[in-house]
Scaffold this active site. Sequence first.
Site, PDB file in Angstrom:
ATOM      1  N   ARG A  59      -7.670  -3.131   9.029  1.00  0.00           N
ATOM      2  CA  ARG A  59      -6.817  -4.121   9.703  1.00  0.00           C
ATOM      3  C   ARG A  59      -7.690  -4.863  11.002  1.00  0.00           C
ATOM      4  O   ARG A  59      -7.102  -5.981  11.413  1.00  0.00           O
ATOM      5  CB  ARG A  59      -5.471  -3.504  10.045  1.00  0.00           C
ATOM      6  CG  ARG A  59      -4.903  -3.026   8.914  1.00  0.00           C
ATOM      7  CD  ARG A  59      -3.171  -2.856   9.426  1.00  0.00           C
ATOM      8  NE  ARG A  59      -2.797  -1.862   8.291  1.00  0.00           N
ATOM      9  CZ  ARG A  59      -2.452  -2.088   7.216  1.00  0.00           C
ATOM     10  NH1 ARG A  59      -2.294  -3.332   6.681  1.00  0.00           N
ATOM     11  NH2 ARG A  59      -1.872  -1.337   6.269  1.00  0.00           N
ATOM     12  N   ASP A 114       1.490  -1.282  11.916  1.00  0.00           N
ATOM     13  CA  ASP A 114       0.361  -1.825  11.410  1.00  0.00           C
ATOM     14  C   ASP A 114       0.056  -3.293  11.737  1.00  0.00           C
ATOM     15  O   ASP A 114      -1.167  -3.642  11.446  1.00  0.00           O
ATOM     16  CB  ASP A 114       0.305  -1.492   9.901  1.00  0.00           C
ATOM     17  CG  ASP A 114       0.341   0.164   9.492  1.00  0.00           C
ATOM     18  OD1 ASP A 114      -0.046   0.754  10.200  1.00  0.00           O
ATOM     19  OD2 ASP A 114       0.844   0.279   8.318  1.00  0.00           O
ATOM     20  N   LYS A 165      -4.879   5.798  14.561  1.00  0.00           N
ATOM     21  CA  LYS A 165      -4.748   5.359  13.241  1.00  0.00           C
ATOM     22  C   LYS A 165      -6.312   5.293  12.798  1.00  0.00           C
ATOM     23  O   LYS A 165      -7.004   6.024  13.534  1.00  0.00           O
ATOM     24  CB  LYS A 165      -4.473   3.742  13.369  1.00  0.00           C
ATOM     25  CG  LYS A 165      -2.854   3.771  13.627  1.00  0.00           C
ATOM     26  CD  LYS A 165      -2.180   4.318  12.435  1.00  0.00           C
ATOM     27  CE  LYS A 165      -0.651   3.990  12.882  1.00  0.00           C
ATOM     28  NZ  LYS A 165       0.134   4.926  11.953  1.00  0.00           N
ATOM     29  N   LYS A 207       0.798  -1.204  -0.049  1.00  0.00           N
ATOM     30  CA  LYS A 207       0.079   0.008   0.143  1.00  0.00           C
ATOM     31  C   LYS A 207       0.807   1.036  -0.082  1.00  0.00           C
ATOM     32  O   LYS A 207       0.625   2.240  -0.808  1.00  0.00           O
ATOM     33  CB  LYS A 207      -0.962  -0.009   1.190  1.00  0.00           C
ATOM     34  CG  LYS A 207      -1.970   0.939   1.464  1.00  0.00           C
ATOM     35  CD  LYS A 207      -3.137   0.635   2.231  1.00  0.00           C
ATOM     36  CE  LYS A 207      -2.670   0.865   3.784  1.00  0.00           C
ATOM     37  NZ  LYS A 207      -2.409   2.238   4.260  1.00  0.00           N
ATOM     38  N   SER A 248       7.100   8.870  12.221  1.00  0.00           N
ATOM     39  CA  SER A 248       6.155   8.778  11.397  1.00  0.00           C
ATOM     40  C   SER A 248       6.657   9.001  10.003  1.00  0.00           C
ATOM     41  O   SER A 248       6.977  10.141   9.520  1.00  0.00           O
ATOM     42  CB  SER A 248       5.125   9.843  11.632  1.00  0.00           C
ATOM     43  OG  SER A 248       4.048   9.990  10.524  1.00  0.00           O
ATOM     44  N   GLN A 280       4.565   9.197   7.544  1.00  0.00           N
ATOM     45  CA  GLN A 280       3.544  10.127   6.490  1.00  0.00           C
ATOM     46  C   GLN A 280       4.392  11.471   6.849  1.00  0.00           C
ATOM     47  O   GLN A 280       4.013  12.472   5.823  1.00  0.00           O
ATOM     48  CB  GLN A 280       2.364   9.936   6.938  1.00  0.00           C
ATOM     49  CG  GLN A 280       1.757   8.646   6.720  1.00  0.00           C
ATOM     50  CD  GLN A 280       0.323   8.376   6.971  1.00  0.00           C
ATOM     51  OE1 GLN A 280      -0.295   9.302   7.837  1.00  0.00           O
ATOM     52  NE2 GLN A 280      -0.161   7.320   6.852  1.00  0.00           N
ATOM     53  N   ARG A 291      -6.587   2.010  17.833  1.00  0.00           N
ATOM     54  CA  ARG A 291      -6.567   0.579  17.742  1.00  0.00           C
ATOM     55  C   ARG A 291      -6.059  -0.202  19.127  1.00  0.00           C
ATOM     56  O   ARG A 291      -6.147  -1.345  19.336  1.00  0.00           O
ATOM     57  CB  ARG A 291      -5.254   0.135  16.811  1.00  0.00           C
ATOM     58  CG  ARG A 291      -6.011   0.292  15.329  1.00  0.00           C
ATOM     59  CD  ARG A 291      -4.939  -0.132  14.181  1.00  0.00           C
ATOM     60  NE  ARG A 291      -5.492  -0.146  13.082  1.00  0.00           N
ATOM     61  CZ  ARG A 291      -4.770   0.106  12.014  1.00  0.00           C
ATOM     62  NH1 ARG A 291      -3.321   0.155  12.155  1.00  0.00           N
ATOM     63  NH2 ARG A 291      -5.397   0.236  10.688  1.00  0.00           N
ATOM     64  N   GLY A 326      -4.987   7.682   5.263  1.00  0.00           N
ATOM     65  CA  GLY A 326      -4.337   8.667   6.012  1.00  0.00           C
ATOM     66  C   GLY A 326      -2.831   9.088   5.051  1.00  0.00           C
ATOM     67  O   GLY A 326      -2.359  10.098   5.135  1.00  0.00           O
TER      68      GLY A 326
HETATM   69  C1  S3P Z   1       2.399   4.797   6.180  1.00  0.00           C
HETATM   70  C2  S3P Z   1       2.847   5.112   7.355  1.00  0.00           C
HETATM   71  C3  S3P Z   1       2.558   4.575   8.661  1.00  0.00           C
HETATM   72  C4  S3P Z   1       1.526   3.367   8.364  1.00  0.00           C
HETATM   73  C5  S3P Z   1       0.579   3.653   7.519  1.00  0.00           C
HETATM   74  C6  S3P Z   1       1.349   3.770   6.143  1.00  0.00           C
HETATM   75  C7  S3P Z   1       3.095   5.243   4.948  1.00  0.00           C
HETATM   76  O1  S3P Z   1       1.657   5.656   9.458  1.00  0.00           O
HETATM   77  O2  S3P Z   1       0.714   3.222   9.866  1.00  0.00           O
HETATM   78  O3  S3P Z   1      -0.275   2.704   7.321  1.00  0.00           O
HETATM   79  O4  S3P Z   1       2.812   4.802   3.955  1.00  0.00           O
HETATM   80  O5  S3P Z   1       3.788   6.204   4.837  1.00  0.00           O
HETATM   81  P1  S3P Z   1       2.467   6.937  10.182  1.00  0.00           P
HETATM   82  O6  S3P Z   1       3.532   7.319   9.356  1.00  0.00           O
HETATM   83  O7  S3P Z   1       1.310   7.843  10.649  1.00  0.00           O
HETATM   84  O8  S3P Z   1       3.132   6.181  11.354  1.00  0.00           O
END
Ligand code: S3P
Length: 429
Positions: free
Chosen positions: A390, A316, A343, A23, A168, A170, A347, A95
């Site tokens: 999940r 995750d 999340k 993903k 993170s 993200q 969770r 997200g």
């Molecule tokens: C992700 C980063 C993670 C993960 C999410 C996908 C990504 O989140 O939990 O499912 O693709 O960068 P965080 O960066 O908020 O930890």
Amino acid sequence: MGKISLKTNVGKLSGVIQIPGDKSISHRSIMLGAIADGKTVVENFLLGEDCLRTIDCFKKMGVNITRNDEIVEIVGKGFEALKEPTDILDVGNSGTTSRLLIGLLSGIPIHSCMIGDDSIAKRPMKRVTEPLREMGAKIDGRQDAEFTPLAIRGGNLRAINYHSPVASAQVKSSILLAGINASGTTTVTEPHKSRDHTERMLKAFGCKVAEDGLTVGITGGQKLKGTNIFVPGDISSAAFFLVAGAIIPNSTIKMMNVGMNPTRTGIIDVLIQMGANLTIENERVINNEPIADLTICYSELHGTTIEGSMIPKLIDEIPIIALLATQAKGETVIKDASELKVKETNRIETVVKELSKLGAHITSTEDGMIITGEGTKLNGGNVDSYGDHRIGMMLAIAALLAEGEVTLNNSEAIAVSYPTFFNHLHSLI
Ligand code: S3P
């Protein structure tokens, strides 16, 4: 789908499955392909709802994207070609789409509006909107840009040296994507290393990324060149079958083409730590991402402690690790995982509540959970994913060990990351 009856009390699982595309990598392949110059062809793209949202957002900005099953072709014309969208960018439940796109949009001089579903509307956005504002982006939204809907006007960014309070990917990726269009070198330092797919893929697109321990830097003004990407199988999806094979007596499951990026393999470390019978074969590297085939067989397991820098490597997977721990001898303690609260659902709360309904001995703590496994038989019950993919998949695996009927509410959420989950599961029974 809505409410469904789950398969329970199965004897064993056996067979071979092709794990669908990762993903995180699928999202990034569209984003980088869209801002690159030239054609990008993506193979084994994940057809989950989250990744389809990312495609949809870029189509709304005029990017030429065509898809034939899992093969996606993007004809990028650089950042300059992204058009001000006349429609709202709807990220659905994703997200990753929201955080990474806010960063990317911050770097270009257009206006855009972003919304998502009810879950996205509760997820914290200041973790990206605050540093991006510091770089010069104009972002507004509910509670001073903490929550969607958001309005973004980008352009004219200056580099920052950002110390993120959370590990993170993200956050890191959002700032790096903005940094491509900022004047100077932008750096992000995190408390623990988070997944590094953005850094690896930026390099595959010809970008220079500097890495020094927990700090990553990018110098603005770089151009990306279109390329071909093969998306490895998602280890976070494989995790459900790794655990299923480890806890259901007499099982053997082989999973092909699984992504083995070391920032994602916490589930492998935990399985080995708990005594699982796992074989890793055919290790190789494609587009800077390691891949392997995995075989898991049932074995007796014992409890463990999961904490600190391990957490981002398996964040995750914690719902399915909680189930794994119910079948291990002794106590499993998960701590330093308060990120779980923000999340798709909280969770800590949803895992503890739903596994308790099936008879697991599990309690929540401020930053994790404690599971006592000794001889825990699972029973039937009416469980709910609460719209969290999940949680839905973890409960479907838990049901395999339950004596008595198990029904799952909001099962459709599973399509967010693994639309073929039930086909794969049923092929193993
Ligand atoms: C992700 C980063 C993670 C993960 C999410 C996908 C990504 O989140 O939990 O499912 O693709 O960068 P965080 O960066 O908020 O930890």
